[in-house]
Write a protein that holds these residues in place. Structure first.
Motif, PDB file in Angstrom:
ATOM      1  N   CYS A 267     -13.335  -7.395   2.913  1.00  0.00           N
ATOM      2  CA  CYS A 267     -13.056  -7.104   1.497  1.00  0.00           C
ATOM      3  C   CYS A 267     -14.299  -7.323   0.652  1.00  0.00           C
ATOM      4  O   CYS A 267     -14.573  -6.562  -0.289  1.00  0.00           O
ATOM      5  CB  CYS A 267     -11.918  -7.983   0.982  1.00  0.00           C
ATOM      6  SG  CYS A 267     -10.315  -7.577   1.696  1.00  0.00           S
ATOM      7  N   GLN A 471      -8.386   1.416   0.289  1.00  0.00           N
ATOM      8  CA  GLN A 471      -6.926   1.314   0.184  1.00  0.00           C
ATOM      9  C   GLN A 471      -6.338   0.475   1.325  1.00  0.00           C
ATOM     10  O   GLN A 471      -5.286  -0.140   1.179  1.00  0.00           O
ATOM     11  CB  GLN A 471      -6.308   2.707   0.177  1.00  0.00           C
ATOM     12  CG  GLN A 471      -6.592   3.511   1.429  1.00  0.00           C
ATOM     13  CD  GLN A 471      -6.040   4.931   1.377  1.00  0.00           C
ATOM     14  OE1 GLN A 471      -5.243   5.262   0.512  1.00  0.00           O
ATOM     15  NE2 GLN A 471      -6.468   5.778   2.302  1.00  0.00           N
ATOM     16  N   LYS A 474      -6.667  -3.361   0.288  1.00  0.00           N
ATOM     17  CA  LYS A 474      -5.994  -3.864  -0.915  1.00  0.00           C
ATOM     18  C   LYS A 474      -4.827  -4.760  -0.529  1.00  0.00           C
ATOM     19  O   LYS A 474      -3.987  -4.372   0.289  1.00  0.00           O
ATOM     20  CB  LYS A 474      -5.484  -2.692  -1.769  1.00  0.00           C
ATOM     21  CG  LYS A 474      -6.537  -2.103  -2.678  1.00  0.00           C
ATOM     22  CD  LYS A 474      -5.890  -1.144  -3.664  1.00  0.00           C
ATOM     23  CE  LYS A 474      -6.877  -0.705  -4.716  1.00  0.00           C
ATOM     24  NZ  LYS A 474      -6.260   0.186  -5.705  1.00  0.00           N
ATOM     25  N   ASP A 475      -4.777  -5.945  -1.146  1.00  0.00           N
ATOM     26  CA  ASP A 475      -3.705  -6.896  -0.835  1.00  0.00           C
ATOM     27  C   ASP A 475      -2.504  -6.613  -1.737  1.00  0.00           C
ATOM     28  O   ASP A 475      -2.126  -7.413  -2.584  1.00  0.00           O
ATOM     29  CB  ASP A 475      -4.216  -8.324  -1.038  1.00  0.00           C
ATOM     30  CG  ASP A 475      -3.287  -9.339  -0.396  1.00  0.00           C
ATOM     31  OD1 ASP A 475      -2.309  -8.912   0.244  1.00  0.00           O
ATOM     32  OD2 ASP A 475      -3.535 -10.538  -0.549  1.00  0.00           O
ATOM     33  N   GLU A 476      -1.911  -5.438  -1.551  1.00  0.00           N
ATOM     34  CA  GLU A 476      -0.773  -5.020  -2.368  1.00  0.00           C
ATOM     35  C   GLU A 476       0.315  -4.448  -1.462  1.00  0.00           C
ATOM     36  O   GLU A 476       0.052  -4.039  -0.336  1.00  0.00           O
ATOM     37  CB  GLU A 476      -1.208  -3.959  -3.390  1.00  0.00           C
ATOM     38  CG  GLU A 476      -2.220  -4.479  -4.403  1.00  0.00           C
ATOM     39  CD  GLU A 476      -2.804  -3.363  -5.253  1.00  0.00           C
ATOM     40  OE1 GLU A 476      -2.403  -2.186  -5.052  1.00  0.00           O
ATOM     41  OE2 GLU A 476      -3.664  -3.647  -6.104  1.00  0.00           O
ATOM     42  N   ASP A 477       1.537  -4.406  -2.001  1.00  0.00           N
ATOM     43  CA  ASP A 477       2.662  -3.896  -1.214  1.00  0.00           C
ATOM     44  C   ASP A 477       2.816  -2.373  -1.320  1.00  0.00           C
ATOM     45  O   ASP A 477       3.661  -1.792  -0.652  1.00  0.00           O
ATOM     46  CB  ASP A 477       3.968  -4.567  -1.666  1.00  0.00           C
ATOM     47  CG  ASP A 477       3.997  -6.031  -1.269  1.00  0.00           C
ATOM     48  OD1 ASP A 477       3.345  -6.375  -0.266  1.00  0.00           O
ATOM     49  OD2 ASP A 477       4.654  -6.825  -1.961  1.00  0.00           O
ATOM     50  N   GLU A 478       2.003  -1.749  -2.202  1.00  0.00           N
ATOM     51  CA  GLU A 478       2.142  -0.300  -2.391  1.00  0.00           C
ATOM     52  C   GLU A 478       1.693   0.461  -1.148  1.00  0.00           C
ATOM     53  O   GLU A 478       0.867  -0.019  -0.377  1.00  0.00           O
ATOM     54  CB  GLU A 478       1.300   0.144  -3.598  1.00  0.00           C
ATOM     55  CG  GLU A 478       1.779  -0.454  -4.919  1.00  0.00           C
ATOM     56  CD  GLU A 478       0.828  -0.125  -6.059  1.00  0.00           C
ATOM     57  OE1 GLU A 478      -0.043   0.742  -5.844  1.00  0.00           O
ATOM     58  OE2 GLU A 478       0.970  -0.724  -7.128  1.00  0.00           O
ATOM     59  N   LYS A 514       1.258   2.129   5.394  1.00  0.00           N
ATOM     60  CA  LYS A 514       0.949   0.787   4.906  1.00  0.00           C
ATOM     61  C   LYS A 514      -0.524   0.424   5.118  1.00  0.00           C
ATOM     62  O   LYS A 514      -1.187   0.929   6.019  1.00  0.00           O
ATOM     63  CB  LYS A 514       1.825  -0.254   5.622  1.00  0.00           C
ATOM     64  CG  LYS A 514       3.330  -0.065   5.386  1.00  0.00           C
ATOM     65  CD  LYS A 514       3.664  -0.230   3.907  1.00  0.00           C
ATOM     66  CE  LYS A 514       5.157  -0.094   3.649  1.00  0.00           C
ATOM     67  NZ  LYS A 514       5.474  -0.185   2.213  1.00  0.00           N
ATOM     68  N   SER A 515      -1.006  -0.537   4.281  1.00  0.00           N
ATOM     69  CA  SER A 515      -2.397  -0.977   4.364  1.00  0.00           C
ATOM     70  C   SER A 515      -2.557  -2.019   5.467  1.00  0.00           C
ATOM     71  O   SER A 515      -1.585  -2.577   5.976  1.00  0.00           O
ATOM     72  CB  SER A 515      -2.845  -1.583   3.037  1.00  0.00           C
ATOM     73  OG  SER A 515      -2.197  -2.828   2.820  1.00  0.00           O
ATOM     74  N   HIS A 517      -3.822  -4.986   5.061  1.00  0.00           N
ATOM     75  CA  HIS A 517      -3.374  -6.260   4.493  1.00  0.00           C
ATOM     76  C   HIS A 517      -1.862  -6.433   4.644  1.00  0.00           C
ATOM     77  O   HIS A 517      -1.382  -7.519   4.970  1.00  0.00           O
ATOM     78  CB  HIS A 517      -3.752  -6.337   3.009  1.00  0.00           C
ATOM     79  CG  HIS A 517      -4.906  -7.258   2.753  1.00  0.00           C
ATOM     80  ND1 HIS A 517      -4.837  -8.611   2.951  1.00  0.00           N
ATOM     81  CD2 HIS A 517      -6.161  -7.007   2.316  1.00  0.00           C
ATOM     82  CE1 HIS A 517      -5.996  -9.163   2.635  1.00  0.00           C
ATOM     83  NE2 HIS A 517      -6.813  -8.213   2.254  1.00  0.00           N
ATOM     84  N   PHE A 518      -1.131  -5.359   4.395  1.00  0.00           N
ATOM     85  CA  PHE A 518       0.340  -5.422   4.486  1.00  0.00           C
ATOM     86  C   PHE A 518       0.770  -5.756   5.920  1.00  0.00           C
ATOM     87  O   PHE A 518       1.610  -6.626   6.145  1.00  0.00           O
ATOM     88  CB  PHE A 518       0.941  -4.081   4.052  1.00  0.00           C
ATOM     89  CG  PHE A 518       2.442  -4.027   4.146  1.00  0.00           C
ATOM     90  CD1 PHE A 518       3.234  -4.424   3.081  1.00  0.00           C
ATOM     91  CD2 PHE A 518       3.069  -3.596   5.321  1.00  0.00           C
ATOM     92  CE1 PHE A 518       4.624  -4.381   3.171  1.00  0.00           C
ATOM     93  CE2 PHE A 518       4.455  -3.557   5.429  1.00  0.00           C
ATOM     94  CZ  PHE A 518       5.230  -3.949   4.332  1.00  0.00           C
ATOM     95  N   ARG A 521      -0.040  -9.388   6.765  1.00  0.00           N
ATOM     96  CA  ARG A 521       0.916 -10.339   6.176  1.00  0.00           C
ATOM     97  C   ARG A 521       2.231 -10.337   6.949  1.00  0.00           C
ATOM     98  O   ARG A 521       2.833 -11.390   7.181  1.00  0.00           O
ATOM     99  CB  ARG A 521       1.173  -9.995   4.705  1.00  0.00           C
ATOM    100  CG  ARG A 521       0.112 -10.518   3.776  1.00  0.00           C
ATOM    101  CD  ARG A 521       0.668 -10.718   2.370  1.00  0.00           C
ATOM    102  NE  ARG A 521       1.458  -9.598   1.918  1.00  0.00           N
ATOM    103  CZ  ARG A 521       0.959  -8.507   1.334  1.00  0.00           C
ATOM    104  NH1 ARG A 521      -0.331  -8.418   1.131  1.00  0.00           N
ATOM    105  NH2 ARG A 521       1.749  -7.532   0.950  1.00  0.00           N
TER     106      ARG A 521
END
Length: 794
Positions: A267, A471, A474-478, A514-515, A517-518, A521
């Motif tokens: 990152c 993308q 990115k530490d996001e759930d999108e 999904k990314s 990061h997702f 996790r």
């Protein structure tokens, strides 16, 4: 001539709250009120190093413990609620884990039991080294907060685990909080049902029981000191299985941290790209004030070799030929860094994780051995699948990076040539050739990255989209903004058309939307459940075997630092007993009480409670008539070894209160089996029936020394190293003693001691204080410590 040789003395600038001797070397660790951790060497009490408080470490240390091999110190930070493992050699923070409760006491023990099953396990422990590549060290240029993987050593986890023999760090705190960590890292038990707040604890070397001293509030609102013995028979009966599981899970939890730090490095490398893009290209795009799109102008330049005057001016003034070259190199370097991290770190870490999880799953299938410890084969199968999905996603990211690098290289090469032509400079022949494939790469780059679709890019430069790789990080759930294009992938088409393979458990799900990061996790969550379940199962198996209320807390001790306060616990490995020493000054001011329990809760110990009478002269009986009668009370007591108690005594006299450091032989008190055994009345505290406790008189002989000019109150000892450290009531004045001195060394020792005392006295009279002298030899001490690290000093 007084017993014990004084080898050091110091007035410290800050009060000491914790002190603990190293089990293997002549080193003592001190924690003071500022949150500083100090390591001192016995000789002249020289400082080896200090670990100052920081935002990361916190400012209030509440508990301290040495690993049994003396290579790591564990301490708890109250303000950040963390337990920190610190390497002794270089004062480095090796590992940190958060706590749910505040820790008030620690005990780090090593298992003494041996078995044939364990011996065979010890021999096969290093098999993973035969199959797994060494984990590459993390780049030091990135701001990783752990030192475990940033050293140049390649076997960090093994170094952190230490010897194969199981050791357990026991943590106790408020509200009956007790947790056990194998190797100081992996939680193997969370205990419930402990009443009160823990003040001291000791796990037996055979793992059969855990002794705890707690502070319980009674019905009449009085604070009571109580002794609890918890039956931990599951740990002792399953010792080989617990050892094997603990080492495997410690590997797994450390590998999770390794993957997390690797992703952090990726990152940060990606942030470098974004900074370069935002500063140059985004600014360039935003300053364009014509109605045509940048994408169209670049396509015009690509197709016809001509650009609008405005685009030409922006390229030459904003980017410049030199700036473009530098930007291209920077972006290519960042992409390469991410690519290397994926290949060398994520993939090798995932392989190691799959290997260890597969081994644990194999262990879980041996239900007779491992099911009682909470190993669940189905949950571990889910963890293996999650790691497989993470590996697939990392591989997908590699393909995206590869495609992006091709496009970036082609775009910058083409733009560089175009700008050289605008400047009418010479274009090197090797750059002048553009194949149809290169033109396609540039067209792809323009269509993907220069867009007015605001959904694609939500940063300040909304017209410039570099999200193909970012993308994934990115530490996001999108979902992914631009998922990979799988059209034409024959393998995926084959899977979709095959009814049997479509939902096969043998295939890892890929989560195309999904990314990274997702997926990471999700993997961490599944593995965390596998890691936590044994702690719950083992914790529930622990039962309370004994509960004995000892005495009420005197009001005078409310402000006393709890680490030094009696009672003191000792684990007698030879005789397999827990010893507890305590005083009850309000009931029997001149007595020291000793409570003994077998490590096996079912074992009966004769004379389990005795007291030692201190109300007599220190000299032998024949000299008693010549001496005025003095009354002694115990300020502090610590177990020197299985047969000796080190005490600080206070002598009440008309002219003042003298303090004495003495050794009390327990063998004399314990060998008298003729006296009547104490019978504990249920429902009563010990202080309410103390008159019935058998009492023994003691003669110390020459095993004592008066502590002149010092209001000594606390003592820390190490019988293995034969040393003691005495601390004054104001927590700043320290004296260090060698306890067992050979006769022939005494004369030389006294003169050495006198010169050391004189040096301390001189340094204390200077303006810089005693700390000034100490720093002078700091580097030499550190070098000496490092040179001795390889030696096994027993």
């Amino acid at each position: 001539m007084p017993a014990f040789r004084q080898v050091g003395e110091k007035q410290l600038p800050n009060p000491v709250l914790c002190m603990a001797w190293s089990p293997k070397r002549d080193l003592i660790a001190l924690a003071n009120t500022t949150g500083e951790l100090l390591l001192h060497r016995l000789a002249s009490f020289q400082r080896v190093w200090s670990l100052p408080p920081s935002e990361f470490t916190g400012k209030e240390i509440t508990a301290l413990a040495w690993r049994p091999d003396g290579k790591i110190l564990a301490f708890h930070l109250k303000d950040t609620q963390q337990v920190v493992l610190c390497g002794v050699e270089k004062a480095e923070i090796l590992h940190v884990f958060p706590m749910q409760n505040s820790v008030t006491c620690m005990h780090w023990m090593e298992v003494t039991e041996e078995s044939s099953a364990l011996s065979s396990f010890y021999n096969s422990e290093d098999e993973s080294k035969l199959f797994l590549p060494k984990l590459p060290t993390l780049p030091k240029s990135y701001s990783t907060t752990s030192k475990i993987f940033s050293e140049e050593k390649s076997d960090e986890i093994m170094n952190l685990l230490g010897e194969v023999r199981l050791n357990v760090l026991v943590l106790g705190g408020d509200s009956g909080f007790v947790e056990l960590f194998a190797y100081g890292m992996y939680k193997i038990a969370t205990l419930t049902g402990v009443s009160g707040s823990c003040r001291s604890l000791s796990l037996s070397g055979d793992l059969k029981s855990l002794s705890v001293i707690t502070e319980v509030k009674s019905a009449d609102n009085q604070l009571q000191i109580c002794y609890l013995q918890l039956d931990t028979c599951l740990l002792s009966s399953c010792l080989p299985e617990v050892t094997r599981m603990s080492r495997k899970f410690t590997h797994i939890s450390t590998l999770l941290q390794y993957l997390h730090l690797s992703l952090t490095c990726m990152c940060e490398a990606w942030e470098d790209i974004l900074l370069q893009m935002d500063l140059r290209l985004t600014k360039f795009v935003q300053e364009k004030n014509t109605s045509t799109q940048v994408q169209d102008e670049f396509l015009e330049l690509l197709l016809w070799g001509q650009s609008s005057p405005e685009l030409q001016a922006l390229l030459m003034n904003q980017l410049t030929v030199k700036g473009l070259k530098k930007l291209g190199q920077s972006i290519e370097s960042s992409y390469s860094s991410i690519q290397k991290l994926v290949i060398s770190h994520l993939q090798s870490g995932s392989e190691a994780l799959l290997y260890h999880l597969s081994e644990v799953r194999g262990m879980s299938l041996w239900k007779q051995k491992f099911e009682p410890l909470g190993l669940d084969a189905a949950a571990l199968e889910g963890a293996i699948t999650a790691v497989g999905s993470f590996s697939l996603k990392a591989n997908e990211l590699l393909q995206v990076i590869d495609k992006s690098m091709k496009n970036f290289k082609a775009f910058f090469r083409w733009l560089y040539v175009a700008m050289l032509r605008m400047c009418e400079e010479h274009v090197p022949p090797e750059l002048n050739k553009m194949t149809q494939k290169d033109i396609a790469f540039v067209a792809d780059f323009l269509s993907e990255h220069f867009s007015e679709n605001e959904e694609l890019f939500d940063r300040k430069g909304k017209y410039f989209n570099v999200e193909r790789v970012g993308q994934y990080l990115k530490d996001e759930d999108e979902d992914l903004v631009s998922p990979p294009n799988t059209k034409g992938n024959q393998w995926l088409r084959f899977l979709q058309e095959s009814a049997h393979l479509k939902e096969s458990p043998l295939l890892f799900p890929s989560f195309p939307q999904k990314s990274l990061h997702f997926v990471k996790r999700m993997m961490e969550g599944v593995i965390e459940q596998c890691l936590q379940k044994p702690a719950e199962v083992i914790g529930q198996s622990v039962t309370q075997a004994v509960f004995l209320p000892l005495y009420t807390v005197p009001e005078s001790s409310e402000n006393t630092p709890r680490l030094f306060e009696l009672p003191s616990l000792w684990n007698d490995k030879k005789n397999r007993m827990h010893h507890v020493v305590f005083c009850m000054p309000e009931v029997s001011p001149c007595k020291v009480f000793l409570l003994r329990r077998g490590t096996d809760p079912l074992r009966h110990i004769p004379h389990s409670v005795i007291s030692m009478d201190l109300s007599r002269p220190l000299e032998a009986e024949e000299d008693a008539a010549a001496q005025p009668h003095q009354v002694y009370s115990c300020m502090d007591a610590r177990f020197y070894d299985d047969e000796m108690l080190t005490v600080v005594l206070q002598v009440s006299e008309e002219e003042g209160r003298r303090r004495v450091l003495a050794q009390l032989p327990l063998s004399a008190a314990l060998s008298n089996e003729e006296g009547e055994e104490f019978s504990w009345e249920p429902g009563l505290r010990l202080d309410q029936q103390s008159g019935s406790v058998p009492c023994q008189s003691l003669v110390l002989g020459n095993q004592w020394r008066e502590l002149e000019n010092m209001k000594a109150q606390f003592v820390a000892v190490n019988g293995i190293r034969k040393v003691a450290c005495v601390l004054s009531g104001n927590l700043r004045h320290i004296r260090v003693f060698e306890m067992d001195v050979e006769d022939e060394d005494e004369e030389g020792g006294e003169s050495q001691n006198a010169s050391a005392d004189q040096e301390v006295l001189e340094s204390s009279m200077t303006s810089e204080g005693p700390e000034g002298k100490e720093e002078e030899g700091g580097n030499k001490m550190e070098e000496q410590l490092e040179s001795e690290e390889a030696l096994d000093i027993s």
